[in-house]
Design a protein around this motif. Sequence first.
Motif, PDB file in Angstrom:
ATOM      1  N   ALA A  11       0.846  -1.193   0.000  1.00 37.38           N
ATOM      2  CA  ALA A  11       0.000   0.000   0.000  1.00 37.38           C
ATOM      3  C   ALA A  11       0.885   1.247   0.000  1.00 37.38           C
ATOM      4  O   ALA A  11       1.873   1.332   0.731  1.00 37.38           O
ATOM      5  N   ARG A  12       0.530   2.186  -0.824  1.00 38.51           N
ATOM      6  CA  ARG A  12       1.316   3.418  -1.003  1.00 38.51           C
ATOM      7  C   ARG A  12       1.608   4.113   0.322  1.00 38.51           C
ATOM      8  O   ARG A  12       2.733   4.516   0.605  1.00 38.51           O
ATOM      9  N   GLY A  13       0.574   4.276   1.157  1.00 38.97           N
ATOM     10  CA  GLY A  13       0.742   4.978   2.424  1.00 38.97           C
ATOM     11  C   GLY A  13       1.684   4.274   3.388  1.00 38.97           C
ATOM     12  O   GLY A  13       2.420   4.924   4.122  1.00 38.97           O
ATOM     13  N   LEU A  14       1.676   2.953   3.383  1.00 39.59           N
ATOM     14  CA  LEU A  14       2.604   2.229   4.256  1.00 39.59           C
ATOM     15  C   LEU A  14       4.034   2.376   3.768  1.00 39.59           C
ATOM     16  O   LEU A  14       4.956   2.527   4.565  1.00 39.59           O
ATOM     17  N   ARG A  15       4.235   2.328   2.456  1.00 40.39           N
ATOM     18  CA  ARG A  15       5.599   2.414   1.906  1.00 40.39           C
ATOM     19  C   ARG A  15       6.277   3.735   2.253  1.00 40.39           C
ATOM     20  O   ARG A  15       7.498   3.837   2.204  1.00 40.39           O
ATOM     21  N   ILE A  16       5.471   4.753   2.601  1.00 43.72           N
ATOM     22  CA  ILE A  16       6.038   6.054   2.972  1.00 43.72           C
ATOM     23  C   ILE A  16       5.733   6.408   4.438  1.00 43.72           C
ATOM     24  O   ILE A  16       5.843   7.560   4.846  1.00 43.72           O
ATOM     25  N   ASN A  17       5.329   5.388   5.218  1.00 38.05           N
ATOM     26  CA  ASN A  17       5.033   5.568   6.655  1.00 38.05           C
ATOM     27  C   ASN A  17       3.962   6.621   6.902  1.00 38.05           C
ATOM     28  O   ASN A  17       4.019   7.374   7.878  1.00 38.05           O
ATOM     29  N   ASN A  18       2.983   6.689   6.018  1.00 33.56           N
ATOM     30  CA  ASN A  18       1.911   7.681   6.100  1.00 33.56           C
ATOM     31  C   ASN A  18       0.569   6.968   5.930  1.00 33.56           C
ATOM     32  O   ASN A  18      -0.079   7.101   4.900  1.00 33.56           O
ATOM     33  N   PRO A  19       0.142   6.198   6.945  1.00 39.73           N
ATOM     34  CA  PRO A  19      -1.062   5.388   6.780  1.00 39.73           C
ATOM     35  C   PRO A  19      -2.372   6.174   6.715  1.00 39.73           C
ATOM     36  O   PRO A  19      -3.399   5.621   6.340  1.00 39.73           O
ATOM     37  N   SER A 120      -7.708   3.555  13.783  1.00 43.81           N
ATOM     38  CA  SER A 120      -7.674   2.194  13.266  1.00 43.81           C
ATOM     39  C   SER A 120      -8.537   2.055  12.009  1.00 43.81           C
ATOM     40  O   SER A 120      -8.121   1.459  11.010  1.00 43.81           O
ATOM     41  N   ALA A 121      -9.733   2.637  12.041  1.00 49.33           N
ATOM     42  CA  ALA A 121     -10.645   2.558  10.893  1.00 49.33           C
ATOM     43  C   ALA A 121     -10.108   3.316   9.684  1.00 49.33           C
ATOM     44  O   ALA A 121     -10.209   2.847   8.540  1.00 49.33           O
ATOM     45  N   ILE A 122      -9.528   4.485   9.927  1.00 52.67           N
ATOM     46  CA  ILE A 122      -8.983   5.291   8.823  1.00 52.67           C
ATOM     47  C   ILE A 122      -7.820   4.555   8.159  1.00 52.67           C
ATOM     48  O   ILE A 122      -7.736   4.487   6.930  1.00 52.67           O
ATOM     49  N   ILE A 123      -6.946   3.989   8.962  1.00 50.97           N
ATOM     50  CA  ILE A 123      -5.803   3.271   8.401  1.00 50.97           C
ATOM     51  C   ILE A 123      -6.284   2.082   7.570  1.00 50.97           C
ATOM     52  O   ILE A 123      -5.795   1.855   6.463  1.00 50.97           O
ATOM     53  N   ALA A 124      -7.270   1.345   8.074  1.00 47.08           N
ATOM     54  CA  ALA A 124      -7.797   0.199   7.323  1.00 47.08           C
ATOM     55  C   ALA A 124      -8.456   0.651   6.029  1.00 47.08           C
ATOM     56  O   ALA A 124      -8.313   0.002   4.984  1.00 47.08           O
ATOM     57  N   ALA A 130      -6.025  -5.719   4.932  1.00 46.39           N
ATOM     58  CA  ALA A 130      -4.889  -6.651   4.984  1.00 46.39           C
ATOM     59  C   ALA A 130      -3.581  -5.908   5.221  1.00 46.39           C
ATOM     60  O   ALA A 130      -2.745  -6.344   6.028  1.00 46.39           O
ATOM     61  N   GLN A 131      -3.380  -4.786   4.548  1.00 46.19           N
ATOM     62  CA  GLN A 131      -2.154  -4.006   4.739  1.00 46.19           C
ATOM     63  C   GLN A 131      -2.133  -3.355   6.118  1.00 46.19           C
ATOM     64  O   GLN A 131      -1.082  -3.271   6.746  1.00 46.19           O
ATOM     65  N   ALA A 132      -3.286  -2.917   6.608  1.00 47.00           N
ATOM     66  CA  ALA A 132      -3.351  -2.302   7.938  1.00 47.00           C
ATOM     67  C   ALA A 132      -2.901  -3.280   9.017  1.00 47.00           C
ATOM     68  O   ALA A 132      -2.314  -2.877  10.021  1.00 47.00           O
ATOM     69  N   ALA A 137      -0.407  -4.252  16.667  1.00 50.85           N
ATOM     70  CA  ALA A 137      -1.324  -3.555  17.578  1.00 50.85           C
ATOM     71  C   ALA A 137      -0.551  -2.730  18.601  1.00 50.85           C
ATOM     72  O   ALA A 137      -0.961  -1.625  18.961  1.00 50.85           O
ATOM     73  N   SER A 138       0.581  -3.241  19.073  1.00 51.18           N
ATOM     74  CA  SER A 138       1.365  -2.509  20.074  1.00 51.18           C
ATOM     75  C   SER A 138       1.936  -1.217  19.481  1.00 51.18           C
ATOM     76  O   SER A 138       2.011  -0.200  20.171  1.00 51.18           O
ATOM     77  N   VAL A 139       2.319  -1.244  18.208  1.00 49.82           N
ATOM     78  CA  VAL A 139       2.851  -0.046  17.546  1.00 49.82           C
ATOM     79  C   VAL A 139       1.741   0.988  17.386  1.00 49.82           C
ATOM     80  O   VAL A 139       1.932   2.173  17.669  1.00 49.82           O
TER      81      VAL A 139
END
Length: 191
Positions: A11-19, A120-124, A130-132, A137-139
């Motif tokens: 996912a684009r947002g994960l690859r740039i640490n911007n979920p 949590s909902a926004i990131i998903a 699946a990428q979320a 959970a601890s992070v």
Amino acid sequence: MDFRGNKQATARGLRINNPFNLKKTAIGWKGKVTPSLDSTFETFDTIENGIRAGIIDIVGDIAKDKKDTLVKLFHAFAPPFENDTTSYIAYVSKVTGIDQNAPLTVAGKVDAGTIAKLASAIIAREQGPAQAKLIPASVLSDAVYNALQSPNIKKYVSTPPGGFPSVNERLNDYSGLILIFIVLLLIISTL
């Protein structure tokens, strides 16, 4: 945790640490990478700092800018000219259990639990469920906790009775879960 270069993070947002998929701005976010590795969205040095920025952004929208229902919030956060806003609102409402027209604030403050559910909902929604799940959970929990300590938004957040737990109290909370996890691993390994 840094997802840049992580092969599992498609996912684009994960690859740039911007979920949260925050667009590039002049805001000096903690951990912001300049120049961004993306043409449209901010890049952060860690996923925690990306989550922190996203939470600060939505709490500001809710409490300071009075976008205090899911309908108002997501018409600003995920506007119809870029997103299927109606579907976005329905998804977040279903996942969080928050009615789309219910107030997100009480006396001008947002409940810390509501913020965690929204994050949590926004990131998903932004990254896909699946990428979320690649974000432990601890992070996510630590990032939410740290964001809520930010002086920029602390005054807009209603704290739990007794205040936020100290780091030692939070570690003690995790110790029980860790013990259960270890016991489960031992049980599974004997099967």
